[in-house]
Write a protein that holds these residues in place. Sequence first.
Motif, PDB file in Angstrom:
ATOM      1  N   ALA A  14       0.824  -1.214   0.000  1.00  0.00           N
ATOM      2  CA  ALA A  14       0.000   0.000   0.000  1.00  0.00           C
ATOM      3  C   ALA A  14       0.857   1.263   0.000  1.00  0.00           C
ATOM      4  N   TYR A  15       2.032   1.199   0.615  1.00  0.00           N
ATOM      5  CA  TYR A  15       2.886   2.382   0.709  1.00  0.00           C
ATOM      6  C   TYR A  15       4.152   2.257  -0.135  1.00  0.00           C
ATOM      7  N   ALA A  16       4.135   1.343  -1.086  1.00  0.00           N
ATOM      8  CA  ALA A  16       5.252   1.220  -2.025  1.00  0.00           C
ATOM      9  C   ALA A  16       5.221   2.415  -2.978  1.00  0.00           C
ATOM     10  N   PRO A  17       6.344   2.747  -3.602  1.00  0.00           N
ATOM     11  CA  PRO A  17       6.343   3.864  -4.556  1.00  0.00           C
ATOM     12  C   PRO A  17       5.305   3.663  -5.664  1.00  0.00           C
ATOM     13  N   LEU A  18       4.585   4.735  -5.974  1.00  0.00           N
ATOM     14  CA  LEU A  18       3.523   4.685  -6.983  1.00  0.00           C
ATOM     15  C   LEU A  18       4.016   5.272  -8.301  1.00  0.00           C
ATOM     16  N   PRO A  19       3.844   4.554  -9.407  1.00  0.00           N
ATOM     17  CA  PRO A  19       4.181   5.160 -10.700  1.00  0.00           C
ATOM     18  C   PRO A  19       3.165   6.257 -11.020  1.00  0.00           C
ATOM     19  N   LEU A  20       3.645   7.407 -11.436  1.00  0.00           N
ATOM     20  CA  LEU A  20       2.755   8.556 -11.617  1.00  0.00           C
ATOM     21  C   LEU A  20       2.066   8.596 -12.971  1.00  0.00           C
ATOM     22  N   GLU A  21       2.676   8.060 -13.983  1.00  0.00           N
ATOM     23  CA  GLU A  21       2.085   8.023 -15.323  1.00  0.00           C
ATOM     24  C   GLU A  21       1.587   9.395 -15.765  1.00  0.00           C
ATOM     25  N   LEU A  70      -4.027  10.477  -0.528  1.00  0.00           N
ATOM     26  CA  LEU A  70      -3.598   9.603  -1.622  1.00  0.00           C
ATOM     27  C   LEU A  70      -4.763   8.973  -2.380  1.00  0.00           C
ATOM     28  N   PHE A  71      -5.920   8.880  -1.761  1.00  0.00           N
ATOM     29  CA  PHE A  71      -7.034   8.166  -2.377  1.00  0.00           C
ATOM     30  C   PHE A  71      -7.428   8.720  -3.745  1.00  0.00           C
TER      31      PHE A  71
END
Length: 116
Positions: free
Chosen positions: A79-86, A108-109
């Motif tokens: 859940a708190y891993a780095p998110l790709p922003l795209e 973040l939601f």
Amino acid sequence: MTTNSPQGFGYRARRTFTRLLVFLVILGLGGGVVFLLGQLNSRTFTLVQENGELVVMKGRALPTGAAAYRPGDPRLADAYAPLPLEGQDVTLLTQQKFTDRDELDRALFPLLETLA
């Protein structure tokens, strides 16, 4: 010509002890302030954009600084891993500080909703 009255050992010892005590009190108060600033910082979360990903950072137990958040519960690691922003604009998120994880989750939601 003025003559200074000789000051005894007791007077000088008391003055030295008082100065030492005041110095130690000031030093202790300064240490307390640094400790409390560290406690506040260790409870804050921030978001940082690195290499096209959004990384959750958690404050360290120092007055300044942060490290990537690694939750103690392995179920929360994804859940708190780095998110790709795209290509998403996250400027507003990176400028905020969050005081608890629930506040971070609420912020973040909307981003997660658009990425899904």
